[in-house]
Design a protein around this motif. Structure first.
Motif, PDB file in Angstrom:
ATOM      1  N   PRO A 202       3.929  -3.894  -8.582  1.00  7.99           N
ATOM      2  CA  PRO A 202       3.755  -4.287  -7.165  1.00  7.99           C
ATOM      3  C   PRO A 202       5.076  -4.388  -6.417  1.00  7.99           C
ATOM      4  O   PRO A 202       5.189  -3.886  -5.302  1.00  7.99           O
ATOM      5  N   LEU A 203       6.065  -5.034  -7.017  1.00 10.56           N
ATOM      6  CA  LEU A 203       7.342  -5.239  -6.331  1.00 10.56           C
ATOM      7  C   LEU A 203       8.150  -3.948  -6.237  1.00 10.56           C
ATOM      8  O   LEU A 203       8.526  -3.517  -5.151  1.00 10.56           O
ATOM      9  N   LEU A 204       8.403  -3.351  -7.393  1.00 15.94           N
ATOM     10  CA  LEU A 204       9.269  -2.177  -7.432  1.00 15.94           C
ATOM     11  C   LEU A 204       8.598  -0.976  -6.756  1.00 15.94           C
ATOM     12  O   LEU A 204       9.260  -0.189  -6.073  1.00 15.94           O
ATOM     13  N   GLY A 205       7.278  -0.877  -6.948  1.00 14.46           N
ATOM     14  CA  GLY A 205       6.523   0.214  -6.327  1.00 14.46           C
ATOM     15  C   GLY A 205       6.662   0.172  -4.814  1.00 14.46           C
ATOM     16  O   GLY A 205       6.916   1.189  -4.168  1.00 14.46           O
ATOM     17  N   MET A 206       6.512  -1.023  -4.235  1.00  7.67           N
ATOM     18  CA  MET A 206       6.610  -1.162  -2.783  1.00  7.67           C
ATOM     19  C   MET A 206       8.045  -0.917  -2.306  1.00  7.67           C
ATOM     20  O   MET A 206       8.259  -0.324  -1.253  1.00  7.67           O
ATOM     21  N   LEU A 207       9.011  -1.392  -3.094  1.00 13.65           N
ATOM     22  CA  LEU A 207      10.425  -1.182  -2.738  1.00 13.65           C
ATOM     23  C   LEU A 207      10.721   0.313  -2.645  1.00 13.65           C
ATOM     24  O   LEU A 207      11.333   0.797  -1.687  1.00 13.65           O
ATOM     25  N   MET A 208      10.249   1.036  -3.649  1.00  6.79           N
ATOM     26  CA  MET A 208      10.542   2.468  -3.707  1.00  6.79           C
ATOM     27  C   MET A 208       9.712   3.265  -2.699  1.00  6.79           C
ATOM     28  O   MET A 208      10.157   4.286  -2.195  1.00  6.79           O
ATOM     29  N   LEU A 209       8.512   2.774  -2.402  1.00  7.68           N
ATOM     30  CA  LEU A 209       7.704   3.432  -1.363  1.00  7.68           C
ATOM     31  C   LEU A 209       8.435   3.336  -0.021  1.00  7.68           C
ATOM     32  O   LEU A 209       8.555   4.327   0.715  1.00  7.68           O
ATOM     33  N   GLY A 210       8.923   2.142   0.281  1.00  2.62           N
ATOM     34  CA  GLY A 210       9.681   1.952   1.519  1.00  2.62           C
ATOM     35  C   GLY A 210      10.882   2.866   1.562  1.00  2.62           C
ATOM     36  O   GLY A 210      11.196   3.466   2.593  1.00  2.62           O
TER      37      GLY A 210
END
Lengths: 398, 130
Positions: A251-259
């Motif tokens: 959840p955290l890293l996925g969203m960071l990298m999506l951004g």
């Protein structure tokens, strides 16, 4: 009813009579934080909403009322209550409790972050890892604190939540704490954000203590230019690798990298702009106010909170030390090519920690420009703290 | 000391040994994951730069060979009858200048510039009053 009676009745029902001494103390604390945010400009975008949420909940505690006990840990369930009977900030707080806000903030951080300095110098990733030392030292201190007389200590889950303060990453601290020890969310979030705001005061003495004047004067070579293809592929590779190794970090890293992919792909400028500005601002307001509102005097002011504040500070100090010491080691290995001051930036807190490295570096060598070199460990620290949080969740989240 | 350790052992929900183990494992995991990432980034960067420089070289060579292979464009054929080298094209307006002086001026310009008269076009020649 006489006028005097009416005035007495209004006074008796007012906050002046219903508030406890703890609420008054917290109101004073909120004034202190508002002062730091407005006058001293310490992370005002975060500290101001946090301080105001703290002020609101201590003047009017029912603003966080939870008649259905959806996310409270004290009180009784009112069977006749509806969800909308909850206090307005309690309803907004659902975004924190469900980890939606921290993840959205991470997406915004990703959209604002240029991983170029890190790609130009992949060694920065090691500094971002070393600067997570404070997390594990704080975990041990929290566990050992139970040995103190008159203190109950912390459970392993609580200790892990407190330890993550050392990651110097507010959203990560909220994300992990809301899953492991939600009852400690208030003090942990307040400690994490307050220390992030106080990084220019906490880090320099440690940096100075652990480095020599000669090391602080080291001038680093200019970083190479990073191609667009590298910047586009990086978030995809990080997501695949880290989530495969530690699935709980998704959840955290996925969203960071999506951004970050929004930013670098060049085909989603509108989404990147929204994530960086409108969405980030909206979520920051909601997150800040509701996190501040968890600091209600009666539950906030106890021995555990004081312990969390002390352990949090130690966590920050050890993380800074870990980064600086590892940078010293790299400096020896590379034969004087790394200025150890950039190691302290590995504690996340983007870009505050990198700015501290830059300011300290220029104090000792005015021609030195460490900002871009420090941005590498700084953004690596975001990944490092997310990985550390994922590990702690994997260990204690069962 | 023993009492403190005993008290800790009784109060904790995990043994201290296990807490130490988790801490050490934790920092090692973070170091390993980020070190792995660093190696991957390094390889990736090298790979991408190699591909990009190969593409650049290929494009450079292609451009060179294309320019070598390409025949020089043939000069466009003059339309109409060619003028004699001593003649000039177009109408010429003379202001306070006689034809003889104008002819001398045109001859000097042609001589000085190295351009034959038939490739020069004079619009007007005007005497400047002192």
């Amino acid at each position: 009813m006489s006028v005097v009676n009416a005035i007495v009745e209004i006074f008796q029902e007012s906050g002046f009579m219903s508030l406890s001494w703890q609420n008054w103390v917290m109101i004073l604390v909120s004034f202190g934080l508002l002062y730091l945010a407005i006058v001293k400009k310490f992370e005002p975008l975060l500290l101001l909403p946090i301080a105001f949420g703290m002020l609101l909940v201590n003047i009017y505690p029912d603003i966080m009322a939870d008649p259905l006990m959806m996310s409270s840990y004290e009180g009784t369930v009112d069977p006749n209550a509806h969800w909308y009977d909850a206090g307005v900030l309690r309803l907004i707080y659902a975004g924190v409790k469900s980890s939606i806000f921290p993840c959205l903030i991470f997406m915004a951080v990703g959209a604002m972050t240029d991983f170029g300095p890190l790609l130009a110098n992949p060694m920065s990733l090691l500094l971002g890892a070393a600067a997570q030392l404070g997390i594990y030292v704080a975990f041990m201190i929290a566990i050992l604190s139970g040995g103190l007389p008159f203190f109950d200590g912390f459970t392993a889950k609580e200790a892990a939540s407190i330890a993550i303060i050392g990651g110097a990453d507010g959203p990560t601290a909220i994300w992990l704490t809301s899953q492991l020890a939600p009852h400690l969310l208030g003090p942990i979030a307040v400690a994490a954000y307050s220390y992030m705001a106080l990084i220019p005061l906490i880090q320099p003495p440690i940096m100075k203590l652990l480095t020599t004047k000669k090391e602080r004067e080291i001038k680093m070579d200019q970083l190479r230019t990073v191609s667009k293809a590298e910047k586009i592929i990086f978030p995809i590779v990080v997501t695949v690798l880290c989530v495969l190794i530690l699935p709980s970090v998704a959840p955290l890293l996925g969203m960071l990298m999506l951004g970050n992919l929004f930013r670098e792909s060049g085909v989603t400028d509108r989404l990147s702009d929204t994530a960086q500005n409108a969405l980030c601002n909206i979520v920051t307001i909601l997150l800040g106010v509701t996190v501040g509102a968890t600091a209600e005097g009666k539950t906030f002011l106890d021995l555990k909170t004081i312990a969390i504040i002390i352990i949090g500070l130690l966590a920050f100090a050890f993380s800074t030390a870990g980064g600086v010491l590892f940078a010293k080691l790299l400096n020896v290995i590379t034969r004087g090519k790394i200025n150890p001051l950039i190691g302290s930036a590995g504690v996340s807190a983007v870009p505050m920690a990198a700015r501290v490295s830059q300011v300290e570096g220029r104090k000792y060598n005015p021609s030195n420009f460490l900002l871009m070199h420090a941005m590498g460990p700084n953004v690596a620290g975001v990944i490092g703290s997310a990985v550390a949080a994922g590990f702690l969740l994997m260990t204690f989240g069962k | 000391m023993f009492n403190i350790i005993l008290a800790l052992a009784n109060k904790r929900d995990i043994p201290i040994g296990e807490a130490v183990n988790i801490s050490v494992t934790g920092i090692v995991v973070v170091m390993l994951v980020l070190a792995l990432l660093a190696v991957l980034v390094l390889l990736l960067s090298k790979g991408i730069r190699a591909v990009e420089s190969a593409a650049k070289k290929r494009n450079g060579k292609k451009a060179d060979s294309e320019s070598a292979e390409a025949k020089p464009a043939e000069p466009s054929k003059p339309v109409g009858t060619a003028l004699p080298e001593s003649a000039s094209a177009g109408d010429l307006d003379l202001y306070n200048v006689d034809e003889k002086t104008a002819a001398v001026i045109m001859a000097i310009v042609s001589n000085e510039s190295g351009i034959p008269l038939n490739r020069l076009l004079f619009k007007s020649i005007k005497a400047i009053e002192k």
